[in-house]
Structures are given as C-alpha cells and as structure tokens.
Design an enzyme around this catalytic site. Structure first.
Site, PDB file in Angstrom:
ATOM      1  N   ASP A 132       0.823  -1.212   0.000  1.00 32.72           N
ATOM      2  CA  ASP A 132       0.000   0.000   0.000  1.00 32.72           C
ATOM      3  C   ASP A 132       0.857   1.262   0.000  1.00 32.72           C
ATOM      4  O   ASP A 132       2.073   1.211   0.182  1.00 32.72           O
ATOM      5  CB  ASP A 132      -0.959  -0.006   1.203  1.00 32.72           C
ATOM      6  CG  ASP A 132      -0.293  -0.509   2.492  1.00 32.72           C
ATOM      7  OD1 ASP A 132       0.940  -0.412   2.597  1.00 32.72           O
ATOM      8  OD2 ASP A 132      -1.015  -0.995   3.369  1.00 32.72           O
ATOM      9  N   ASN A 185      -7.028  -3.263  14.620  1.00 32.93           N
ATOM     10  CA  ASN A 185      -8.452  -3.450  14.274  1.00 32.93           C
ATOM     11  C   ASN A 185      -8.664  -4.620  13.319  1.00 32.93           C
ATOM     12  O   ASN A 185      -9.777  -4.822  12.821  1.00 32.93           O
ATOM     13  CB  ASN A 185      -9.029  -2.156  13.674  1.00 32.93           C
ATOM     14  CG  ASN A 185      -8.423  -1.798  12.320  1.00 32.93           C
ATOM     15  OD1 ASN A 185      -7.618  -2.539  11.755  1.00 32.93           O
ATOM     16  ND2 ASN A 185      -8.813  -0.649  11.793  1.00 32.93           N
ATOM     17  N   HIS A 199      -7.150  -5.015  10.329  1.00 26.83           N
ATOM     18  CA  HIS A 199      -6.953  -4.758   8.890  1.00 26.83           C
ATOM     19  C   HIS A 199      -5.687  -5.452   8.399  1.00 26.83           C
ATOM     20  O   HIS A 199      -4.772  -5.738   9.168  1.00 26.83           O
ATOM     21  CB  HIS A 199      -6.940  -3.255   8.578  1.00 26.83           C
ATOM     22  CG  HIS A 199      -5.718  -2.506   8.994  1.00 26.83           C
ATOM     23  ND1 HIS A 199      -5.718  -1.146   9.205  1.00 26.83           N
ATOM     24  CD2 HIS A 199      -4.444  -2.897   9.240  1.00 26.83           C
ATOM     25  CE1 HIS A 199      -4.508  -0.755   9.541  1.00 26.83           C
ATOM     26  NE2 HIS A 199      -3.714  -1.795   9.578  1.00 26.83           N
ATOM     27  N   GLU A 205      -9.656  -2.038   5.592  1.00 31.11           N
ATOM     28  CA  GLU A 205     -10.166  -1.715   6.917  1.00 31.11           C
ATOM     29  C   GLU A 205     -11.469  -2.472   7.191  1.00 31.11           C
ATOM     30  O   GLU A 205     -12.196  -2.828   6.253  1.00 31.11           O
ATOM     31  CB  GLU A 205     -10.453  -0.211   7.001  1.00 31.11           C
ATOM     32  CG  GLU A 205      -9.233   0.684   6.813  1.00 31.11           C
ATOM     33  CD  GLU A 205      -8.445   0.900   8.106  1.00 31.11           C
ATOM     34  OE1 GLU A 205      -8.249  -0.069   8.871  1.00 31.11           O
ATOM     35  OE2 GLU A 205      -8.003   2.039   8.322  1.00 31.11           O
TER      36      GLU A 205
HETATM   37  P1  PGA Z   1       2.241  -1.897  12.509  1.00 37.52           P
HETATM   38  O1  PGA Z   1       1.124  -1.886  11.392  1.00 37.52           O
HETATM   39  O2  PGA Z   1       3.265  -2.884  12.080  1.00 37.52           O
HETATM   40  O3  PGA Z   1       2.794  -0.492  12.487  1.00 37.52           O
HETATM   41  O4  PGA Z   1       1.592  -2.239  13.801  1.00 37.52           O
HETATM   42  C1  PGA Z   1       0.629  -3.115  10.957  1.00 37.52           C
HETATM   43  C2  PGA Z   1      -0.531  -2.855  10.043  1.00 37.52           C
HETATM   44  O5  PGA Z   1      -1.267  -1.888  10.267  1.00 37.52           O
HETATM   45  O6  PGA Z   1      -0.729  -3.638   9.111  1.00 37.52           O
END
Ligand code: PGA
Length: 242
Positions: free
Chosen positions: A67, A136, A138, A143
């Site tokens: 992304d 969450n 995702h 999301e």
């Molecule tokens: P993070 O993000 O490694 O910064 O916790 C993971 C994600 O949101 O996929």
C-alpha cells in the site's frame, strides 16, 4: 493456518529472514510482497545484515508493496516509498526496476490500481506475501467494513489507523493522509504463501479473532482462514489470547 510463537520479536525476525533467504536461494526469481509499519522493522534490519554478510542475492527478486498513501511519493517524508528505501531498498542493491510500489501521486488513481494488478499478474503472481495486522484486524489498508474490495483500490483510513501511522508524520494524526492505495483482499489471497507477522499486546485481540473467529469483513484478516497456505508468526504477547 500454521501458528508459530517466538520468545520475542528479534527471534521472530531472524527466523523469517532465514526463511526468506532460503526461499530466494531455492527460487532466485521470487516475487515477494512486502509490508510497512513498525512490525517489519526488525525483519528489514535482519535482511540488511544478512545482505551485508553476502548471504542473499537479490538480483532476480521482484517486490510489490501492499500500500501507499494517496498524495505521497518517493520524495515525500511519510510515504511508504521513503520508508522502504530507508529500511530496505537503499541497502540491498535490489534492481530499481524490480521494485513495484503503488504511486500515491498518480494522476489517475483507478488506472494506477489497474496497472498494479497487471504488474503482479505479469510476473506470475506473488510467491510470498509478508503482512502485518492492524489492531483493528486490517491487512494492507483493507479496513473493517460491511464489505471488502477484492482488488487494488483507493481506501479510506479509519481514525485509529491514522493514529497508528502518526509517527511517520511528526506524531500528528491530522497530517496522515485520509486515503491510501491498497492491494485488495483478493490480491492478498492470490499470493501462493501468506506470512502474517504480529508482535505486541495491542495485536492480541485481532490475532485471536483472525485465528478463532468467524470469517467476517469486520475483521479483514479473518479471510486468511480460507487461504490454503498461511503462516502466522507471533511473539508471546501477541499470542496471549490464542
Ligand atoms: P504496525 O502496522 O506494524 O505499524 O503495527 C501493521 C498494520 O497496520 O498492518
């Protein structure tokens, strides 16, 4: 899903780096899907070290990142492109033509998403997709929602996701773009092997839901339950609710 628990994130990152080296040694033309965020920082450190030691030949490897923020490109601090250059690409001598990232500054975002899907297909698909997971649930920027996009698309970020990315923007969530380009759930599920990495207490509920809960778009990572080859690599804290 194969679930593996490690004593700490260093042990996890070393194990994953070794496996990726093995995979590239076996298949030098490996197509690798890569994540950004805090979780893979230890992995990229381990890959840089092993590259310095001459243990991995990246010459024929191709990468696709999951992304990118809308409006941001390589020269923007805060972009995932800038993160990837700093954490990995600037240090490993990967051919620039073999690095694919979504261009958040593309004039036509829909066309850029289509280009990305074509580029992935053109290389025969992703062999190993490494993923983090949001608190969450995702994956990529897919999301929680009533429905999920199958393919690469423009995603709207939830407030908690913008908070989680604030560190890239001087700690100010208001400066985190509201939209991003992201591989879709079908793009991710089309990878031959998915490796999901989660560390830290804030991930333990999402991890438990992903492994034991219903398959639901309100916890996008739960869709990995339907994939035939998923490895979940956790530290002890993230595995606490399993
Ligand atoms: P993070 O993000 O490694 O910064 O916790 C993971 C994600 O949101 O996929």
């Amino acid at each position: 899903m194969l679930i593996e628990t490690f004593d700490n994130e260093e042990a996890l990152a070393s194990a994953l780096a070794e496996r990726l080296i093995d995979a590239v040694t076996r298949s030098p033309r490996l197509v690798l899907g890569l994540p950004t965020g805090r979780t893979p920082i230890a992995l990229y450190r381990e890959l840089r070290r092993r590259t310095r030691e001459g243990r991995i030949d990246w010459s024929d490897v191709h990468t696709f990142n999951l992304d990118e923020f809308v409006g941001l490109g390589g020269h923007d601090a805060g972009s995932y492109r800038a993160y990837m250059q700093a954490e990995l690409f600037d240090h490993i001598g990967l051919d620039a033509a073999h690095i694919e990232m979504l261009d958040g500054r593309a004039a036509d975002l829909a066309l850029e998403c289509e280009r990305y899907e074509r580029a992935i297909a053109g290389l025969g698909g992703i062999d190993i997709q490494v993923l983090g997971i949001g608190a969450n649930g995702h994956i990529g920027f897919n999301e929680p929602a009533d429905g999920l996009h199958a393919r690469t698309h423009v995603a709207t970020l939830l407030p908690g996701t913008r908070d989680a990315n604030a560190a890239l923007f001087g700690g100010d969530p208001a400066r985190v773009p509201e939209r991003a380009l992201s591989m879709g759930m079908g793009t991710i599920l089309s990878a031959r092997h998915v490796v999901l990495v989660a560390t830290g207490a804030e991930k333990r509920d999402a991890v438990a839901g992903m492994v034991h809960g219903l398959v639901t778009p309100t916890l996008p990572a739960s869709f990995l339950q339907v994939h035939p080859r998923v490895t979940v690599m956790l530290d002890r804290v993230a595995a606490a609710r399993l």
